[in-house]
Design an enzyme around this catalytic site. Structure first.
Site, PDB file in Angstrom:
ATOM      1  N   HIS A   9      11.583  25.535 -16.830  1.00 14.45           N
ATOM      2  CA  HIS A   9      11.030  26.298 -15.695  1.00 14.45           C
ATOM      3  C   HIS A   9      11.727  25.941 -14.390  1.00 14.45           C
ATOM      4  CE1 HIS A   9       7.213  28.220 -13.885  1.00 14.45           C
ATOM      5  NE2 HIS A   9       8.016  27.964 -12.864  1.00 14.45           N
ATOM      6  N   HIS A  11      13.510  28.363 -11.138  1.00 15.31           N
ATOM      7  CA  HIS A  11      13.943  29.666 -10.611  1.00 15.31           C
ATOM      8  C   HIS A  11      15.354  29.491 -10.052  1.00 15.31           C
ATOM      9  CE1 HIS A  11       9.758  31.202 -10.726  1.00 15.31           C
ATOM     10  NE2 HIS A  11       9.494  29.905 -10.623  1.00 15.31           N
ATOM     11  N   HIS A 188       3.474  32.726 -15.083  1.00 11.88           N
ATOM     12  CA  HIS A 188       2.850  31.791 -14.147  1.00 11.88           C
ATOM     13  C   HIS A 188       1.338  32.033 -14.158  1.00 11.88           C
ATOM     14  CE1 HIS A 188       6.885  31.286 -12.597  1.00 11.88           C
ATOM     15  NE2 HIS A 188       6.493  30.420 -11.684  1.00 11.88           N
ATOM     16  N   GLU A 191      -1.688  27.981 -11.285  1.00 13.17           N
ATOM     17  CA  GLU A 191      -0.994  27.255 -10.212  1.00 13.17           C
ATOM     18  C   GLU A 191      -1.870  27.422  -8.964  1.00 13.17           C
ATOM     19  OE1 GLU A 191       2.628  29.135  -8.838  1.00 13.17           O
ATOM     20  OE2 GLU A 191       3.374  27.317  -7.855  1.00 13.17           O
ATOM     21  N   ASP A 269      10.990  23.651 -10.916  1.00 10.25           N
ATOM     22  CA  ASP A 269      10.523  24.893 -10.265  1.00 10.25           C
ATOM     23  C   ASP A 269      11.530  25.454  -9.245  1.00 10.25           C
ATOM     24  OD1 ASP A 269       8.697  26.939 -10.167  1.00 10.25           O
ATOM     25  OD2 ASP A 269       7.221  25.917  -8.934  1.00 10.25           O
ATOM     26  N   ASP A 270      11.544  24.907  -8.046  1.00  6.23           N
ATOM     27  CA  ASP A 270      12.480  25.354  -6.992  1.00  6.23           C
ATOM     28  C   ASP A 270      12.974  24.077  -6.294  1.00  6.23           C
ATOM     29  OD1 ASP A 270      11.777  28.459  -6.884  1.00  6.23           O
ATOM     30  OD2 ASP A 270       9.878  27.366  -6.917  1.00  6.23           O
TER      31      ASP A 270
HETATM   32  N1  ADE Z   1       8.754  32.069  -7.529  1.00  5.51           N
HETATM   33  C1  ADE Z   1       9.495  31.020  -7.200  1.00  5.51           C
HETATM   34  N2  ADE Z   1       8.769  29.888  -7.251  1.00  5.51           N
HETATM   35  C2  ADE Z   1       7.520  30.235  -7.616  1.00  5.51           C
HETATM   36  C3  ADE Z   1       6.324  29.522  -7.853  1.00  5.51           C
HETATM   37  N3  ADE Z   1       6.247  28.193  -7.712  1.00  5.51           N
HETATM   38  N4  ADE Z   1       5.234  30.214  -8.218  1.00  5.51           N
HETATM   39  C4  ADE Z   1       5.305  31.534  -8.354  1.00  5.51           C
HETATM   40  N5  ADE Z   1       6.413  32.252  -8.157  1.00  5.51           N
HETATM   41  C5  ADE Z   1       7.514  31.613  -7.791  1.00  5.51           C
HETATM   42 ZN    ZN Z   2       7.766  28.846 -10.970  1.00 11.22          ZN
END
Ligand code: ADE
Ligand code: ZN
Length: 331
Positions: A9, A11, A188, A191, A269-270
Site C-alpha cells: 500500500h 500511492h 480504503h 481509516e 501510504d504516502d
Molecule cells: N490517497 C492518497 N493517500 C490516501 C489516504 N491515506 N487515504 C485515502 N486516499 C488517499
Molecule cells: Zn492509502
C-alpha cells in the site's frame, strides 16, 4: 540487520520526493510553492489539505518519462531498504488531469519499475484506483479502462480518496467488473470511517484486503470476523499518526489486531508527506511493540502471500524471503 520487506500500500503520486516535484515543476512551469515549504517539506494540515497538496504535486508529472523516473526512484529506494516486492497504487484520474492517457501513464510507470528491477531485483505491481470523492461514474470509468487496456503489471483495482464521501454500495458494480476480469481488489476503509465502513467494504465490494482497516478495533465482533475470514489489512501506522487518527504510535491498534489473529502488513501510504519510509514503519513498530526479527518476517510473509501477483512470482518471492532469513540467521 536488514529485515526483508514487502509493501502492498503506497500511492505512487504520494511517494514523490519534494525535490523531484520541485524539479519537474520548474521544468513544466508549474507553481508548487503553496505545497512545498522553504525547507523542502510538503505543507498540509489535515486530511482535506493533504488531499489537495497530493493533487498539486501529482500535477507536475506530465509525461511517461516523468512517471518512469518517479517509479524508478521509488522502487530503488524500497529495494535499498530491503524490500523485495512492492505494489503501488496508481491513479488514472490524476494522470488524466495532467494530460496523460491511461496507456501512456501505465507504460511510463512500468518502464520505471522494470529499470529498478534490473538494478535491484525488486518485483513491482500496480493497483489502479478510483477516487471515491470523484463519484461512482468516475470509479466505473477507471475500472472499464483498466479492463479494456490490460497490462501485465497492473494486477489490482482499488478505491482511495476521501472515505467520508460515498457509500461503498455506490462502487459495487466497478468492483464486480474488476474481480470478474481477474484483478485483485482492495479498498480504503476504517481509516477515517469507523468499523461500519470496514463491514460495508466487505459486504458491498467483496474485498479480501482492506487499505488501513485499523478502526475495526472498535468492534470486537468485526476483529474476530477479520481473523476468521483471513482478511488482510494494509496497515499504515505512520500515516495514521501523521493524519491524527491516533495521537501516538503506542496508541495504534496494530499490535492488538495482530495479537487477535488478524493478518496485518506494514506500509508507508504516502511516505514523504508523512515523514516516513517502509523501513521506518517496520523499525518504529518493532521498537514500540517489541517485535522480534521473526515477527517482522511474518509480516513480510503475509504481504507476499496476499500480493496481487501470479503464483510463480509469489513462490519465487517466498523462496527469496526464506533464503534471506537463512542468511541472516547464519550470520
Ligand atoms: N490517497 C492518497 N493517500 C490516501 C489516504 N491515506 N487515504 C485515502 N486516499 C488517499
Ligand atoms: Zn492509502
Amino acid at each position: 540487520m536488514n529485515v526483508p520487506k514487502a509493501e502492498l500500500h503506497c500511492h505512487i503520486e504520494g511517494a514523490a520526493p519534494p525535490s523531484l516535484v520541485r524539479r519537474l515543476a520548474r521544468q513544466h512551469d508549474i507553481d508548487v510553492s503553496e505545497i512545498i515549504d522553504g525547507k523542502g517539506k510538503y505543507v498540509w494540515s489535515d486530511f482535506t489539505t493533504f488531499l489537495k497538496a497530493y493533487d498539486v504535486s501529482s500535477s507536475v508529472f506530465k509525461t511517461p518519462s516523468d512517471y518512469a523516473l518517479l517509479a524508478e526512484t521509488y522502487f530503488r529506494m524500497l529495494a535499498a531498504e530491503g524490500a523485495i516486492y512492492g505494489e503501488i497504487t496508481i491513479s488514472p484520474d490524476h494522470a488524466q488531469a495532467a494530460g496523460l492517457s491511461y496507456k501512456s501513464y501505465v507504460e511510463g510507470l512500468a518502464a520505471g519499475i522494470e529499470r529498478a528491477k534490473t538494478e535491484t531485483a525488486i518485483e513491482g505491481r500496480m493497483i489502479a484506483i478510483g477516487v471515491r470523492h470523484f463519484g461512482s461514474a468516475s470509479v466505473e470509468r477507471v475500472a472499464k479502462e483498466v479492463i479494456a487496456t490490460p497490462h501485465p503489471l497492473v494486477t489490482g483495482f482499488g478505491l482511495a480518496g476521501d472515505e467520508r464521501s460515498g457509500h461503498p454500495a455506490n462502487f459495487s458494480r466497478a468492483f464486480r467488473m474488476a474481480a470478474e476480469a481477474g484483478l485483485g481488489t482492495t479498498a480504503h476503509a476504517g481509516e477515517f470511517g469507523g468499523p461500519d465502513s470496514v463491514i460495508a467494504a466487505l459486504e458491498f465490494l467483496r474485498v479480501k484486503r482492506i487499505g488501513h482497516g485499523v478502526r475495526a478495533i472498535e468492534d470486537k465482533e468485526l476483529v474476530k470476523r477479520l481473523a476468521d475470514e483471513e482478511i488482510v489489512l494494509e496497515v499504515c501506522p505512520g500515516s495514521n499518526v501523521a493524519l491524527g487518527v491516533y495521537s501516538h504510535l503506542r496508541f495504534h491498534p496494530v499490535n492488538i489486531l495482530r495479537r487477535e489473529g488478524v493478518k496485518i502488513t506494514l506500509n508507508s501510504d504516502d511516505p514523504p508527506f508523512f515523514g516516513t519510509t517502509l523501513g521506518k514503519e517496520y523499525s518504529s513498530v518493532a521498537k514500540t511493540f517489541n517485535w522480534s526479527f521473526e515477527d517482522q518476517i511474518a509480516v513480510t510473509r503475509t504481504a507476499i502471500e496476499a500480493a496481487f501477483c501470479d503464483a510463480a512470482t509469489r513462490n519465487r518471492l517466498l523462496v527469496r524471503l526464506e533464503s534471506a532469513v537463512q542468511e541472516t540467521s547464519g550470520n
